[in-house]
Design a protein around this motif. Structure first.
Motif, short mmCIF file in Angstrom:
data_model
loop_
_atom_site.label_atom_id
_atom_site.label_comp_id
_atom_site.label_asym_id
_atom_site.label_seq_id
_atom_site.Cartn_x
_atom_site.Cartn_y
_atom_site.Cartn_z
N GLY A 7 0.81 -1.21 0.00
CA GLY A 7 0.00 0.00 0.00
C GLY A 7 0.85 1.26 0.00
N ALA A 8 0.37 2.30 -0.67
CA ALA A 8 1.10 3.56 -0.72
C ALA A 8 1.21 4.18 0.66
CB ALA A 8 0.43 4.52 -1.69
N GLY A 9 2.28 4.91 0.91
CA GLY A 9 2.48 5.56 2.19
C GLY A 9 3.16 6.90 2.03
N LEU A 10 3.46 7.53 3.14
CA LEU A 10 4.09 8.85 3.17
C LEU A 10 5.42 8.76 3.90
CD1 LEU A 10 0.91 10.91 4.13
CD2 LEU A 10 1.95 10.75 1.85
N ALA A 11 6.41 9.47 3.41
CA ALA A 11 7.75 9.44 4.01
C ALA A 11 7.83 10.39 5.19
CB ALA A 11 8.80 9.84 2.97
N VAL A 12 8.39 9.88 6.28
CA VAL A 12 8.70 10.70 7.46
C VAL A 12 10.20 10.57 7.70
CG1 VAL A 12 8.31 11.09 9.92
CG2 VAL A 12 6.43 10.31 8.46
N SER A 13 10.91 11.69 7.67
CA SER A 13 12.36 11.66 7.81
C SER A 13 12.78 12.47 9.03
CB SER A 13 13.05 12.22 6.56
OG SER A 13 12.61 13.55 6.31
N GLY A 14 13.96 12.18 9.54
CA GLY A 14 14.47 12.88 10.71
C GLY A 14 15.96 12.73 10.85
N HIS A 15 16.49 13.43 11.83
CA HIS A 15 17.94 13.43 12.08
C HIS A 15 18.14 13.44 13.59
CE1 HIS A 15 22.18 14.15 11.61
NE2 HIS A 15 22.13 15.35 12.18
N LEU A 16 18.88 12.46 14.11
CA LEU A 16 19.14 12.35 15.54
C LEU A 16 20.62 12.57 15.80
CD1 LEU A 16 16.99 9.18 16.39
CD2 LEU A 16 16.30 11.58 16.38
N VAL A 17 20.90 13.33 16.87
CA VAL A 17 22.29 13.62 17.23
C VAL A 17 22.51 13.30 18.70
CG1 VAL A 17 22.53 15.40 15.46
CG2 VAL A 17 21.79 16.05 17.75
N ASN A 18 23.78 13.16 19.07
CA ASN A 18 24.16 12.94 20.46
C ASN A 18 24.43 14.28 21.13
OD1 ASN A 18 26.77 13.75 19.68
ND2 ASN A 18 27.38 11.64 19.22
N PRO A 19 24.78 14.30 22.42
CA PRO A 19 24.99 15.59 23.10
C PRO A 19 26.10 16.44 22.50
CG PRO A 19 24.62 13.88 24.72
CD PRO A 19 24.75 13.18 23.40
N ALA A 20 27.04 15.82 21.76
CA ALA A 20 28.10 16.58 21.09
C ALA A 20 27.70 16.98 19.68
CB ALA A 20 29.38 15.76 21.06
N ASN A 21 26.42 16.77 19.34
CA ASN A 21 25.87 17.07 18.01
C ASN A 21 26.46 16.19 16.91
OD1 ASN A 21 23.93 19.07 18.66
ND2 ASN A 21 25.57 20.58 18.89
N GLY A 22 27.08 15.09 17.29
CA GLY A 22 27.47 14.09 16.31
C GLY A 22 26.30 13.18 16.01
N PRO A 23 26.38 12.40 14.93
CA PRO A 23 25.25 11.54 14.58
C PRO A 23 24.97 10.47 15.62
CG PRO A 23 27.19 11.00 13.26
CD PRO A 23 27.51 12.25 14.00
N ALA A 24 23.71 10.24 15.92
CA ALA A 24 23.29 9.14 16.78
C ALA A 24 23.00 7.95 15.86
CB ALA A 24 22.06 9.52 17.59
N VAL A 25 23.86 6.95 15.90
CA VAL A 25 23.88 5.87 14.91
C VAL A 25 23.11 4.65 15.42
CG1 VAL A 25 25.40 4.32 13.61
CG2 VAL A 25 26.07 6.69 13.99
N ASN A 26 22.41 3.98 14.50
CA ASN A 26 21.73 2.70 14.77
C ASN A 26 20.66 2.84 15.84
OD1 ASN A 26 21.32 -0.03 14.20
ND2 ASN A 26 22.62 -0.68 15.89
N VAL A 27 20.02 4.01 15.90
CA VAL A 27 18.91 4.21 16.83
C VAL A 27 17.66 3.58 16.23
CG1 VAL A 27 17.47 5.91 18.00
CG2 VAL A 27 19.92 6.34 17.70
N ASN A 28 17.00 2.72 16.97
CA ASN A 28 15.80 2.05 16.48
C ASN A 28 14.62 3.02 16.48
OD1 ASN A 28 14.28 -0.29 15.67
ND2 ASN A 28 13.34 -0.22 17.68
N ILE A 29 13.89 3.06 15.37
CA ILE A 29 12.76 3.98 15.21
C ILE A 29 11.46 3.19 15.30
CG2 ILE A 29 11.76 5.79 13.77
CD1 ILE A 29 14.68 6.31 14.56
N ASN A 30 10.56 3.64 16.17
CA ASN A 30 9.22 3.06 16.26
C ASN A 30 8.20 4.16 15.99
OD1 ASN A 30 10.04 0.41 17.18
ND2 ASN A 30 10.52 1.37 19.13
N ALA A 31 7.09 3.77 15.39
CA ALA A 31 5.97 4.70 15.20
C ALA A 31 4.73 4.05 15.78
CB ALA A 31 5.77 5.02 13.72
#
Length: 752
Positions: A384-408
């Motif tokens: 079924g067709a859907g809509l894209a939801v995108s985001g950007h997560l960072v750590n306290p040093a503003n570096g990338p937060a890697v491999n964070v599991n996303i739930n909706a």
């Protein structure tokens, strides 16, 4: 890596031959011509056929091209990777054809070998000495396919020089097993027309992890590919020598960490793939034997909402008969260019998720209760067709937060959505696809990152949605134990934490106690109200701490839960005797307007309730949901000194939603769901009364009105708690009651 899993750089058109195992002859003759980009035939090009089942290089007679570039070789029927190796001194790069199915004699047509750029460098040990015998594996980033190379092993001085077609590559440097060293990588090497030289890479230290793979008859399984995934980063760890030998044994070198081991057998063995998560590596160890069950093929075709085939969709199987529905590993679990798949799994009953690839705006498909008792065709599966939801997560040093599991999670129903690509990438970015709706997005970082889970609630998705960057704070670790009054550990107790300054309930994954009563939560530092809520099947009573400062990691005092007695029964409509679900059953001390805290206090689908309560005498109020067409009813002076079954409660009909003969307490609530403000209108009853809001746990969060008199009252509520803090999105109950307990209730949904 098993040859059957090595990606290809196509140097000639892929020819689809007959089915993989339907041999019509013992051998077949393959002909063709190898040329350069100018169209000239290339002489003396060596052809090698790698058997995808055994991993062995097939011995052939006359396996070199003639002076005009033509070739003719006889090979047994089967499936192969074909390598084309130009003669020494040639300026063209080697080429290959992967996963060639040979069932009959055929011409392979023109094979074009392209010019190669010389790439040279040195590989060193961690002590910076030369690393001889290191095998180089080049993977084209654009295609995610390995390219076949010649002279791709370092010499005694640790040096190499290989010809590579132009492109951008990730390079895996694979040391000998005898060295005891682990692989290292060079990511994103750009190869153009100009030779590259002077590259230097150092191997890593690691620990030798060994084991064996056998089938259900305990026979060794050769050529099973072992893939190792770092559970912190989610990335595959490069490993040399990661195919089992003729005895089914393997040894790989990996750094310290926690890993998932995947066992991917070649299809010809007819056995399942397997995966073992949570393997902790902190020294050399043998992890024993992995025994693979017999497997049968499951096939089908995946199409999008327009009926077009979906290539590279991932098909995941979950065992529906085991607790927690663990995922069943599967080799070759992606659809081909036509959307088709053929996957081997053990017989059983499965839930199957079909995850479209990144960039395809289709929702995850789901098949439930699929019975696989033999070869199974699932037919055409539409997404079924859907809509894209995108985001950007960072750590306290503003570096990338890697491999964070996303739930909706759907905000009002709390139904979790199935997502593909549901973890942040190396840059902290994610894109998931959902249906239009309102969702709470939950972010669960790996333990190893030291970051706290967070959520972004009540996100309205009615088109492509880009979420603002979110910084995940450093977590504090809160641990403790829950026992009953007899000092026995209590499992499955749910911990909920609410910020005392806002009343917001925070997202806490894995927030139930283990079998020994223990818990361990990662949370942002703050001051919280903490609740411990036992299972609805338990006679234990809940407990809470009104305020706890959790700004550093700490162990909380052991929490003891009091043992209560079950009060049970069924609530019915007096006119039809039909059971009434979602009736609130509240226990009041005689003369009190504040009910006891009973989190599991709503009747079930057949009107049933069973609620643990402290011993004593109680007035019980049964409040039906809005629109039920029946009135609330009291049962007063109920003595509880043991488990107490109650006679069926019959709620009488009422035009105003209250018992006959009591003051009319009907009230309207608009709009529902509410966003910024809710308007409540009612006729105030004679005598003192009050209107208040409670959360799902039954805790009063706001008093909205107190008064008396027959006048019509209009109250506006902006969704704030007693202290003025905004309450989080969710379900709330509004209750209007007189001093003697008569009342009615409305369920409202708050979105933000």
């Amino acid at each position: 890596m098993c040859p059957s899993s090595r990606p290809l750089v196509a140097v000639m058109s892929v020819l689809a031959l007959a089915g993989a195992f339907s041999a019509v002859a013992a051998a077949a003759t393959l002909t063709g011509t190898v040329r350069n980009e100018a169209g000239a035939g290339l002489a003396n090009v060596d052809l090698d056929f790698i058997n995808l089942c055994t991993g062995d290089n097939l011995f052939l007679v006359g396996d070199k091209t003639a002076a005009d570039g033509t070739f003719s070789v006889v090979v047994p029927t089967g499936r192969y990777d074909v390598h084309f190796t130009p003669p020494a001194g040639s300026v063209v790069a080697a080429g290959d054809q992967q996963e060639l199915s040979v069932a009959l004699s055929v011409s392979l047509g023109i094979v074009t070998l392209h010019p190669g750029t010389l790439v040279s460098g040195t590989v060193r040990t961690p002590s910076l000495s030369a690393a001889p015998g290191v095998d180089l594996k080049f993977v084209n980033q654009a295609t995610d396919r390995r390219v076949y190379l010649t002279k791709d092993v370092t010499n005694v001085s640790g040096q190499y020089a290989v010809r590579v077609p132009p492109g951008t590559y990730d390079i895996d440097f694979r040391p000998t097993l005898a060295s005891g060293l682990g692989d290292t990588e060079r990511i994103g090497l750009v190869v153009g027309a100009i030779a590259l030289s002077g590259l230097v890479n150092d191997l890593r230290t690691g620990f030798a992890i060994s084991g064996s793979v056998r089938n259900a008859s305990s026979s060794p399984q050769k050529n099973v590919d072992i893939d190792v995934f770092d559970e912190c980063t989610g990335m595959r760890v490069p490993t040399a020598h990661d195919n089992t030998d003729a005895s089914g044994n393997y040894t790989v070198i990996v750094p310290a960490g926690t890993y998932t081991f995947n066992y991917d057998p070649p299809e010809c063995l007819g056995v399942e793939a397997a995966r073992t998560p949570g393997l902790v590596v902190n020294g050399t160890r043998n992890i024993g034997t992995e025994q693979l069950k017999p497997a049968v093929p499951v096939s089908g075709v995946v199409v999008d909402h327009n009926g077009a085939p979906v290539a590279s969709a991932k098909v995941k199987f979950y065992d529906a008969t085991s607790v927690g529905a663990p995922r069943q590993a599967a080799t070759g679990d992606r659809t081909d260019a036509s959307g088709a798949f053929r996957i081997l799994v053990p017989t059983g009953t499965y839930g199957i998720n079909i995850e479209p690839p990144a960039g395809v705006l289709e929702q995850v498909g789901r098949l439930s209760g699929v019975d696989v008792s033999g070869p199974t065709s699932l037919g055409t599966i539409g997404l079924g067709a859907g809509l894209a939801v995108s985001g950007h997560l960072v750590n306290p040093a503003n570096g990338p937060a890697v491999n964070v599991n996303i739930n909706a999670v759907e905000s009002s129903t709390r139904v979790a959505q199935r997502l593909a690509q549901d973890a942040t990438d190396a840059n902290g970015n994610f894109t998931v696809v959902v249906a239009p709706g309102t969702y709470d997005f939950q972010y669960d970082p790996p333990n190893c990152t030291g970051l706290a889970p967070m959520s972004r609630n009540s996100v309205v998705v009615n088109g492509p949605t880009a979420l603002a960057t979110l910084q995940l704070p450093t977590a504090v670790i809160v641990t403790g134990f829950v026992f009953d009054a007899n000092t026995q550990p209590v499992a499955s107790v749910d911990l909920d934490l609410y910020r005392t300054n806002t009343g917001e309930k925070i997202y806490t994954p894995n927030d139930k106690t283990a079998a020994d009563g223990s818990y361990s939560l990662r949370i942002p530092p703050a001051v919280y109200r903490i609740t411990w809520i036992p299972s609805s099947l338990s006679r234990l009573r809940p407990a809470q701490i009104a305020s706890a400062s959790l700004t550093t990691s700490q162990a909380l005092p052991t929490q003891f839960l009091a043992i209560g007695w079950f009060v049970s029964g069924v609530v019915r409509d007096s006119a039809t005797l039909a059971p009434i679900p979602d009736v609130a059953v509240d226990f009041y001390p005689p003369g009190s307007s504040t009910p006891a805290w009973t989190p599991h206090h709503l009747t079930g689908q057949i009107g049933e309730y069973e609620i643990a309560i402290d011993p004593g005498t109680w007035d019980i109020l049964y409040t039906p949901p809005a629109g039920a067409g029946v009135a609330p009813r009291w049962r007063r002076g109920v003595s509880v000194a043991a488990d107490t079954p109650m006679a069926d409660v019959l709620l009488p009909p009422s035009r105003v939603g209250v018992p006959v003969g009591e003051p009319p307490l009907a009230f309207a609530a608009y709009p529902n769901p509410m966003r910024r403000q809710l308007e409540l209108a009612f006729r105030a009853p004679d005598g003192n009364a009050e209107l208040w809001a409670s959360d799902l746990s039954g805790r009063r969060v706001a008093t909205l009105w107190r008064g008396s008199g027959p006048a019509t009252v209009v109250v506006r509520w902006d969704g704030r708690a007693e202290g003025g803090a905004a309450l989080p999105a969710g379900v709330y109950y509004l209750r209007l009651a007189t001093a003697d307990g008569a009342g009615s209730m409305r369920r409202v949904v708050m979105v933000r």
